[in-house]
Design an enzyme around this catalytic site. Structure first.
Site, PDB file in Angstrom:
ATOM      1  N   LYS A 107      15.413 -13.690  27.327  1.00 54.22           N
ATOM      2  CA  LYS A 107      16.086 -14.299  28.479  1.00 54.22           C
ATOM      3  C   LYS A 107      17.268 -13.449  28.935  1.00 54.22           C
ATOM      4  O   LYS A 107      17.427 -13.152  30.125  1.00 54.22           O
ATOM      5  CB  LYS A 107      16.545 -15.712  28.106  1.00 54.22           C
ATOM      6  CG  LYS A 107      17.076 -16.522  29.285  1.00 54.22           C
ATOM      7  CD  LYS A 107      17.403 -17.951  28.826  1.00 54.22           C
ATOM      8  CE  LYS A 107      16.133 -18.727  28.606  1.00 54.22           C
ATOM      9  NZ  LYS A 107      16.116 -19.546  27.410  1.00 54.22           N
ATOM     10  N   ARG A 111      22.425 -21.343  26.560  1.00 51.89           N
ATOM     11  CA  ARG A 111      20.981 -21.404  26.351  1.00 51.89           C
ATOM     12  C   ARG A 111      20.560 -20.364  25.321  1.00 51.89           C
ATOM     13  O   ARG A 111      21.093 -19.264  25.267  1.00 51.89           O
ATOM     14  CB  ARG A 111      20.235 -21.149  27.668  1.00 51.89           C
ATOM     15  CG  ARG A 111      20.675 -22.044  28.814  1.00 51.89           C
ATOM     16  CD  ARG A 111      19.932 -21.714  30.097  1.00 51.89           C
ATOM     17  NE  ARG A 111      18.553 -22.160  30.055  1.00 51.89           N
ATOM     18  CZ  ARG A 111      17.661 -21.864  31.007  1.00 51.89           C
ATOM     19  NH1 ARG A 111      18.008 -21.097  32.029  1.00 51.89           N
ATOM     20  NH2 ARG A 111      16.417 -22.315  30.924  1.00 51.89           N
ATOM     21  N   GLY A 148      11.103 -24.282  24.366  1.00 51.35           N
ATOM     22  CA  GLY A 148      11.542 -25.589  23.911  1.00 51.35           C
ATOM     23  C   GLY A 148      11.844 -25.690  22.438  1.00 51.35           C
ATOM     24  O   GLY A 148      12.202 -26.767  21.953  1.00 51.35           O
ATOM     25  N   MET A 168      14.174 -24.050  20.651  1.00 50.60           N
ATOM     26  CA  MET A 168      15.591 -23.952  20.306  1.00 50.60           C
ATOM     27  C   MET A 168      16.411 -24.679  21.374  1.00 50.60           C
ATOM     28  O   MET A 168      15.873 -25.244  22.306  1.00 50.60           O
ATOM     29  CB  MET A 168      16.001 -22.494  20.143  1.00 50.60           C
ATOM     30  CG  MET A 168      15.361 -21.845  18.935  1.00 50.60           C
ATOM     31  SD  MET A 168      15.861 -20.137  18.709  1.00 50.60           S
ATOM     32  CE  MET A 168      15.157 -19.361  20.161  1.00 50.60           C
ATOM     33  N   ARG A 210      10.322 -13.997  32.932  1.00 51.93           N
ATOM     34  CA  ARG A 210       9.734 -13.426  31.717  1.00 51.93           C
ATOM     35  C   ARG A 210       8.272 -13.166  32.006  1.00 51.93           C
ATOM     36  O   ARG A 210       7.703 -13.748  32.932  1.00 51.93           O
ATOM     37  CB  ARG A 210       9.887 -14.374  30.530  1.00 51.93           C
ATOM     38  CG  ARG A 210       9.232 -15.714  30.728  1.00 51.93           C
ATOM     39  CD  ARG A 210       9.591 -16.701  29.633  1.00 51.93           C
ATOM     40  NE  ARG A 210       9.120 -18.035  29.929  1.00 51.93           N
ATOM     41  CZ  ARG A 210       9.552 -19.134  29.337  1.00 51.93           C
ATOM     42  NH1 ARG A 210      10.492 -19.050  28.411  1.00 51.93           N
ATOM     43  NH2 ARG A 210       9.066 -20.316  29.642  1.00 51.93           N
ATOM     44  N   HIS A 246       6.422 -28.843  29.177  1.00 53.60           N
ATOM     45  CA  HIS A 246       6.438 -28.403  27.783  1.00 53.60           C
ATOM     46  C   HIS A 246       5.035 -28.361  27.195  1.00 53.60           C
ATOM     47  O   HIS A 246       4.638 -27.391  26.550  1.00 53.60           O
ATOM     48  CB  HIS A 246       7.334 -29.350  26.960  1.00 53.60           C
ATOM     49  CG  HIS A 246       7.334 -29.055  25.491  1.00 53.60           C
ATOM     50  ND1 HIS A 246       6.450 -29.652  24.612  1.00 53.60           N
ATOM     51  CD2 HIS A 246       8.081 -28.207  24.749  1.00 53.60           C
ATOM     52  CE1 HIS A 246       6.668 -29.201  23.393  1.00 53.60           C
ATOM     53  NE2 HIS A 246       7.656 -28.326  23.441  1.00 53.60           N
ATOM     54  N   ARG A 270     -25.907  -8.967   1.738  1.00 46.05           N
ATOM     55  CA  ARG A 270     -25.781  -9.602   0.423  1.00 46.05           C
ATOM     56  C   ARG A 270     -27.182  -9.967  -0.068  1.00 46.05           C
ATOM     57  O   ARG A 270     -27.768 -10.935   0.403  1.00 46.05           O
ATOM     58  CB  ARG A 270     -24.919 -10.854   0.521  1.00 46.05           C
ATOM     59  CG  ARG A 270     -23.529 -10.639   1.128  1.00 46.05           C
ATOM     60  CD  ARG A 270     -22.858 -11.990   1.311  1.00 46.05           C
ATOM     61  NE  ARG A 270     -21.527 -11.913   1.860  1.00 46.05           N
ATOM     62  CZ  ARG A 270     -21.246 -11.953   3.172  1.00 46.05           C
ATOM     63  NH1 ARG A 270     -22.251 -12.044   4.052  1.00 46.05           N
ATOM     64  NH2 ARG A 270     -20.010 -11.909   3.598  1.00 46.05           N
ATOM     65  N   ARG A 302     -25.914  -4.334  -0.552  1.00 46.65           N
ATOM     66  CA  ARG A 302     -25.220  -4.563  -1.824  1.00 46.65           C
ATOM     67  C   ARG A 302     -26.225  -5.108  -2.834  1.00 46.65           C
ATOM     68  O   ARG A 302     -26.896  -6.109  -2.570  1.00 46.65           O
ATOM     69  CB  ARG A 302     -24.071  -5.555  -1.640  1.00 46.65           C
ATOM     70  CG  ARG A 302     -23.268  -5.763  -2.919  1.00 46.65           C
ATOM     71  CD  ARG A 302     -22.100  -6.702  -2.703  1.00 46.65           C
ATOM     72  NE  ARG A 302     -22.540  -8.091  -2.560  1.00 46.65           N
ATOM     73  CZ  ARG A 302     -21.707  -9.103  -2.282  1.00 46.65           C
ATOM     74  NH1 ARG A 302     -20.420  -8.871  -2.085  1.00 46.65           N
ATOM     75  NH2 ARG A 302     -22.170 -10.337  -2.168  1.00 46.65           N
ATOM     76  N   GLU A 330     -13.435  -3.788  -5.097  1.00 47.02           N
ATOM     77  CA  GLU A 330     -13.017  -5.188  -4.998  1.00 47.02           C
ATOM     78  C   GLU A 330     -12.228  -5.654  -6.209  1.00 47.02           C
ATOM     79  O   GLU A 330     -11.874  -6.826  -6.312  1.00 47.02           O
ATOM     80  CB  GLU A 330     -14.243  -6.085  -4.803  1.00 47.02           C
ATOM     81  CG  GLU A 330     -15.343  -5.870  -5.825  1.00 47.02           C
ATOM     82  CD  GLU A 330     -16.646  -6.551  -5.458  1.00 47.02           C
ATOM     83  OE1 GLU A 330     -16.613  -7.665  -4.915  1.00 47.02           O
ATOM     84  OE2 GLU A 330     -17.711  -5.952  -5.723  1.00 47.02           O
ATOM     85  N   SER A 351     -16.683   0.766   0.138  1.00 53.46           N
ATOM     86  CA  SER A 351     -16.524  -0.365   1.046  1.00 53.46           C
ATOM     87  C   SER A 351     -15.600  -1.351   0.358  1.00 53.46           C
ATOM     88  O   SER A 351     -15.888  -1.821  -0.743  1.00 53.46           O
ATOM     89  CB  SER A 351     -17.871  -1.031   1.346  1.00 53.46           C
ATOM     90  OG  SER A 351     -17.680  -2.125   2.230  1.00 53.46           O
ATOM     91  N   GLY A 390     -14.108  -4.617  -0.591  1.00 49.16           N
ATOM     92  CA  GLY A 390     -14.416  -6.050  -0.565  1.00 49.16           C
ATOM     93  C   GLY A 390     -13.123  -6.829  -0.650  1.00 49.16           C
ATOM     94  O   GLY A 390     -12.705  -7.248  -1.734  1.00 49.16           O
ATOM     95  N   THR A 391     -12.477  -7.015   0.482  1.00 43.89           N
ATOM     96  CA  THR A 391     -11.112  -7.552   0.473  1.00 43.89           C
ATOM     97  C   THR A 391     -11.048  -9.033   0.122  1.00 43.89           C
ATOM     98  O   THR A 391      -9.978  -9.529  -0.221  1.00 43.89           O
ATOM     99  CB  THR A 391     -10.428  -7.300   1.828  1.00 43.89           C
ATOM    100  OG1 THR A 391     -11.253  -7.812   2.882  1.00 43.89           O
ATOM    101  CG2 THR A 391     -10.181  -5.813   2.042  1.00 43.89           C
ATOM    102  N   ASP A 396     -12.705 -10.535  -2.516  1.00 44.12           N
ATOM    103  CA  ASP A 396     -12.512 -10.530  -3.972  1.00 44.12           C
ATOM    104  C   ASP A 396     -11.253  -9.764  -4.369  1.00 44.12           C
ATOM    105  O   ASP A 396     -10.572 -10.126  -5.332  1.00 44.12           O
ATOM    106  CB  ASP A 396     -13.730  -9.918  -4.670  1.00 44.12           C
ATOM    107  CG  ASP A 396     -14.770 -10.977  -5.019  1.00 44.12           C
ATOM    108  OD1 ASP A 396     -14.514 -12.166  -4.740  1.00 44.12           O
ATOM    109  OD2 ASP A 396     -15.833 -10.629  -5.559  1.00 44.12           O
ATOM    110  N   CYS A 407     -15.675  -4.662   4.133  1.00 47.52           N
ATOM    111  CA  CYS A 407     -16.714  -5.646   4.430  1.00 47.52           C
ATOM    112  C   CYS A 407     -16.289  -7.080   4.128  1.00 47.52           C
ATOM    113  O   CYS A 407     -17.091  -8.008   4.218  1.00 47.52           O
ATOM    114  CB  CYS A 407     -18.010  -5.318   3.687  1.00 47.52           C
ATOM    115  SG  CYS A 407     -17.822  -5.208   1.898  1.00 47.52           S
ATOM    116  N   TYR A 420     -14.929   2.366   9.365  1.00 52.76           N
ATOM    117  CA  TYR A 420     -15.532   1.208  10.026  1.00 52.76           C
ATOM    118  C   TYR A 420     -15.028  -0.084   9.391  1.00 52.76           C
ATOM    119  O   TYR A 420     -14.502  -0.092   8.273  1.00 52.76           O
ATOM    120  CB  TYR A 420     -17.066   1.257   9.957  1.00 52.76           C
ATOM    121  CG  TYR A 420     -17.644   1.064   8.576  1.00 52.76           C
ATOM    122  CD1 TYR A 420     -17.920  -0.208   8.076  1.00 52.76           C
ATOM    123  CD2 TYR A 420     -17.934   2.168   7.773  1.00 52.76           C
ATOM    124  CE1 TYR A 420     -18.436  -0.375   6.801  1.00 52.76           C
ATOM    125  CE2 TYR A 420     -18.467   2.000   6.503  1.00 52.76           C
ATOM    126  CZ  TYR A 420     -18.713   0.724   6.021  1.00 52.76           C
ATOM    127  OH  TYR A 420     -19.222   0.542   4.768  1.00 52.76           O
TER     128      TYR A 420
END
Length: 915
Positions: free
Chosen positions: A39, A108, A117, A119, A352, A468, A593, A648, A780, A799, A801-802, A804, A867, A887
């Protein structure tokens, strides 16, 4: 000064004596959002453009951070404020709160990122028992003066002194009842003077002190209240919802008041340079005669469309249209503008970059490219994956039989169905119990944020596109219909009366269409989004039946595909999913899988293999599995012909393929009690007991299973190789990759790889077909990430395995913790977002980064992918781009999101604040 630079550095180690904490509106600019808040920076920018902005000054976010860190204001702040206040008084020719001609100011909030709205704001500071008379004389309007005074006490009491706002509202409603009027503008000066006295009594009783008569005390307390509101519950909740950092602080803007409540030639409004709901160009906004700005955004009085201002005050309207064009061309984007007209004089109070719906974001981005205001690279920064996901949600079936009971303003699109609830507490409670709800209110206020987050959609009987409810809903991507005046909402009786007298009770199902504003009784069926139809090839951009939204999405996706470096693959386990993923733009399969191929009717074959007592039984089971596996892969390679398919090898937690130990025990016990034959069941129970694991996710699975059951992985590799050979014989182009799961040490991978290479060689010799099957592994486990340099000696690709990896790094069982304590962790701010939703960059992400670096140090050409479902999460995609992966792979529905975010990541502008 860069907006990202901390002028204090380490506040615990450096003096703040020489830091500048207050900036006049003439000193800043739009690039100082980090210091002056959005602002303040934009007020300064409009001042620099020569637009009519009331004079004022901004207290920086750094002052707020010092206050929040220490519990007190910086020592120099009071003197700086005094100096800027003196300059403001000289410029206006008035003194704050002087009895005969008072200067009044607003205080303000203004954070770097818009938090509508969330704050606090206090208007009309400087009014007192003495100065209210002077304001009346100067304005020639006694009613206006008392109205302004009662507004100050009401806002100050609620915001600064913590008085329950309902007490003021109830007193106001009672005053209207006594005078038999319905709106507060019909109260006379004497009525408002009595209301001021009542409001002061409320303050004295509830706050334990009198309303302050010293104008400087009013201003100082209001400034502190705005600082404190940064850590208010609703502000913290909103920041968590919008992923806004908690350590930014808020600026405070002190601005000389201009008054829209001076009669019919005055008013206040909010304008958009384009429709924030659709993106269409035109005259959009709301105007309210004889009102102050809070009346518009609070939605407590129904406004008139902005176009009506041309009839009411053509001079101000024409000037506003010129300013809107100036601002849009200057900011090169949709602008959200607040303005006040004081007796025919137009004043700009805020601008804004406006929040917009997902559809509007895509349309506006392409419109601005066509107008030459931005290029393709910037267009990609004007949209995001979360918005694209919204556009892929279903919409109501226009052919369905419906019972429409109302229509309001289409404030935020979408098709929302749920049980009507009439307060936020109920919305949250029912939502946590699995119910889908629609929050129904006369109008919302910041205290409703919990319920708005929990609800499928929001319906109000008051307010417009700038209320609002509308602004917050658009920011969150929630369906919203506002200003449905024909619906009588009774929050005390927890019901809503629709035309014809029918009453909708709490718990009754309703449907709201945020694209048309229509409200229906009951559940309206939904149909696929046209954007999904476009991705699936059932609607073509540029065709007669393609609307402009599909065309805009098509163009943005083309921009992203041209710019991105990351390729996008799919997690798919069968030909049907693979074909759909390919239509969605997948460039291969990153995770097939194989255990999913043995669910249902085939589950018994895997069970028999795992429980086999003899080598002959095991070989017989493998012999039966081989042709089934081979055909699965033939179909998959055909569907993805010419594109890589990463398969896999079997990774089933054993409990998914074994009989339930409790049910089996009951069967054996019943057979024994009845003296029935049960030798097979008993033998099976003994085997299940032998293999039973307390924590199957950390047990005999992945590579461990392949090593423990001789021939299992060899059978799968043979099926892959024979399927690839068959596809080559059919003139296909199979590009299979074999991935070994749950490796923790290079020795595991070396043993499996040696066996796999031997099998592939056998298939090549038997078929006379040369096969190039890459063999890699899934990273993993933390140990795999930490020893990635060693593992890369035997792996041609990694690859990550995020899913696990997140579980094992955090020590979480996803199936358990999300339902048990994640909600509490999110509410307490321990998590900004679930680490299963967005990758934990500091922990899990650091392992991904180091493993990628170590792997490529060993094998420079190592191919890297991910993956886990993080592969389709927008924020995570940016991280994977930065780390240098090749990838990402995700579920088919998320492929377009990943494609878009990969393009955005490649062209990310460090200064972009589009959220």
């Amino acid at each position: 000064m860069s907006e990202n630079k901390d002028p204090l550095g380490d506040r615990t180690a450096r003096s703040v004596e020489n830091v500048k904490f207050v900036y006049d509106f003439t000193e800043g600019n739009k690039d100082l959002k980090g210091l002056l808040g959005g602002k303040g920076a934009n007020l300064a920018e409009m001042t620099n453009l020569g637009l009519p902005v009331p004079p004022g000054f901004t207290i920086t976010t750094e002052a707020c951070k010092v206050y929040l860190d220490s519990g007190d204001e910086p020592v120099a702040l009071r003197d700086e404020v005094s100096g800027h206040l003196a300059a403001l008084e000289e410029r206006t020719g008035k003194k704050l709160g002087q009895a005969d001609d008072p200067l009044l100011v607003s205080v303000r909030s203004g954070a770097r990122f818009s938090m509508p709205g969330m704050m606090d704001t206090v208007l009309n500071i400087g009014l007192s028992d003495s100065s209210v008379q002077g304001l009346a004389q100067q304005a020639g309007d006694e009613r206006f003066a008392w109205d302004s005074y009662r507004r100050l006490i009401q806002m100050f009491g609620r915001t600064v002194l913590g008085v329950d706002g309902d007490l003021f509202e109830d007193a106001l409603e009672k005053a209207k009842e006594v005078r038999k009027v319905t709106v507060d503008t019909e109260l006379a000066a004497a009525d408002l003077e009595e209301l001021v006295a009542r409001f002061k009594e409320i303050v004295r009783t509830e706050a334990g002190r009198d309303f302050p008569q010293d104008p400087r005390e009013q201003m100082d307390l209001a400034i502190r209240a705005v600082f404190d509101s940064w850590n208010g519950d609703r502000a913290k909740l909103y920041r968590r919802q919008e992923r806004i950092p908690h350590d930014l602080g808020t600026a405070v803007n002190v601005c000389s008041m201009v008054f829209g409540n001076l009669g019919p030639d005055s008013g206040t409004g909010v304008a958009f340079t384009r429709d924030p709901a659709s993106g269409h160009q035109g005259v959009y906004g709301d105007y309210l005669q004889n009102a102050q700005g809070e009346d518009v955004v609070a939605g407590i009085r129904n406004t008139v469309p902005l176009a009506e201002l041309e009839r009411i005050d053509k001079t101000s309207y024409d000037r506003l249209m010129q300013i809107m064009e100036t601002l849009e061309n200057h900011y090169k984007d949709l602008c959200d503008i607040e303005f006040t007209i004081e007796r025919g004089q137009l004043w700009m109070l805020q601008t804004r970059v406006g929040k917009r719906t997902a559809g509007a974001a895509f349309r506006i981005a392409t419109q601005l490219v066509d107008q030459g205001l931005i290029d393709e690279t910037e267009a990609l920064q004007r949209v995001n994956g979360a918005q694209l996901a919204q556009l892929m949600f279903p919409r109501f079936d226009e052919e369905a039989r419906t019972e429409q009971v109302g229509r309001g303003i289409a404030a935020s699109p979408g098709a929302a169905v749920g049980k009507a609830v009439f307060d936020s507490y109920t919305a949250v409670k029912w939502s946590r119990s699995g119910e889908k709800v629609i929050l129904v209110r006369r109008e919302t206020n910041p205290d409703d944020l919990d319920g708005m987050i929990a609800a499928e959609g929001i319906l109000t009987s008051r307010g417009g596109k700038t209320s609002h409810a509308a602004v917050v809903a658009r920011g969150m991507g929630k369906t919203c219909v506002c200003g449905a005046e024909e619906l009588e909402v009774d929050t005390k009786r927890r019901c809503m009366t629709v035309p014809g007298g029918r009453v909708v009770e709490e718990g009754d199902v309703i449907s709201i269409d945020g694209s048309t504003g229509k409200v229906y009784l009951g559940e309206v069926p939904v149909v696929p989004s046209p954007v999904v139809e476009y991705f699936e090839g059932r609607m073509h951009a540029g065709a007669d039946d393609a609307d402009e939204l599909v065309e805009a999405v098509h163009r943005i996706m083309a921009f992203a595909d041209r710019k991105r470096r990351l390729r996008v693959r799919a997690n798919a386990d069968n030909a049907e999913d693979a074909l759909r993923a390919r239509r969605f733009g997948a460039q291969g399969i990153g995770l097939c899988r194989t255990e999913h191929m043995f669910l249902g009717d085939r589950r018994e074959l895997v069970e028999r293999l795992i429980l086999a007592d003899t080598e002959a039984d095991r070989e017989e089971s493998l012999k039966q599995l081989l042709p089934l596996q081979k055909q699965d892969f033939v179909d998959l390679f055909e569907a993805m012909d010419g594109l890589p398919v990463t398969v896999r090898l079997l990774d089933p937690p054993l409990h998914e393929f074994l009989p339930d130990i409790t049910e089996l025990s009951v069967r054996v016990a019943l057979a024994e009690s009845r003296q029935e034959p049960h030798e097979n069941e008993l033998r099976l129970l003994q085997a299940v007991h032998r293999l039973h694991e307390q924590n199957p996710m950390l047990g005999l699975r992945g590579v461990r299973l392949g090593l423990a059951i001789p021939g299992l992985f060899a059978m799968q590799v043979r099926a892959i190789a024979e399927a690839a050979a068959e596809r080559r014989a059919a003139k296909g182009d199979p590009r299979a990759e074999i991935m070994i799961p749950l490796v923790g040490t290079v020795q595991e991978l070396e043993i499996v790889r040696e066996e796999a290479d031997q099998v592939i060689a056998e298939v090549q010799e038997a078929t006379g077909t040369e096969l190039k099957l890459a063999i890699g592994t899934m990273i993993e486990l933390p140990r795999a990430a930490l020893t990635a340099g060693q593992i890369a000696e035997a792996a041609e690709f990694f690859s990550f395995g995020t899913n696990d990896l997140t579980q094992t790094v955090w020590g979480f069982s996803r199936d358990d913790v999300e339902a048990s304590f994640f909600t509490a962790y999110l509410e307490k701010g321990i998590f900004g977002v679930s680490p299963f939703e967005t990758i934990d960059q500091d922990g899990v992400g650091s392992l991904v980064r180091s493993a990628a670096q170590a792997g490529r140090a060993t094998r420079p050409g190592l191919k890297l992918g991910v993956c886990g479902e993080h592969g389709g999460d927008p924020e995570s995609v940016h991280f994977f781009h930065e780390v240098g992966l090749d990838y990402v792979s995700c579920s088919p529905f998320r492929i377009p999101v990943a494609r878009l975010e990969a393009g955005r990541a490649a062209t990310q502008s460090a200064g972009s604040d589009h959220r």
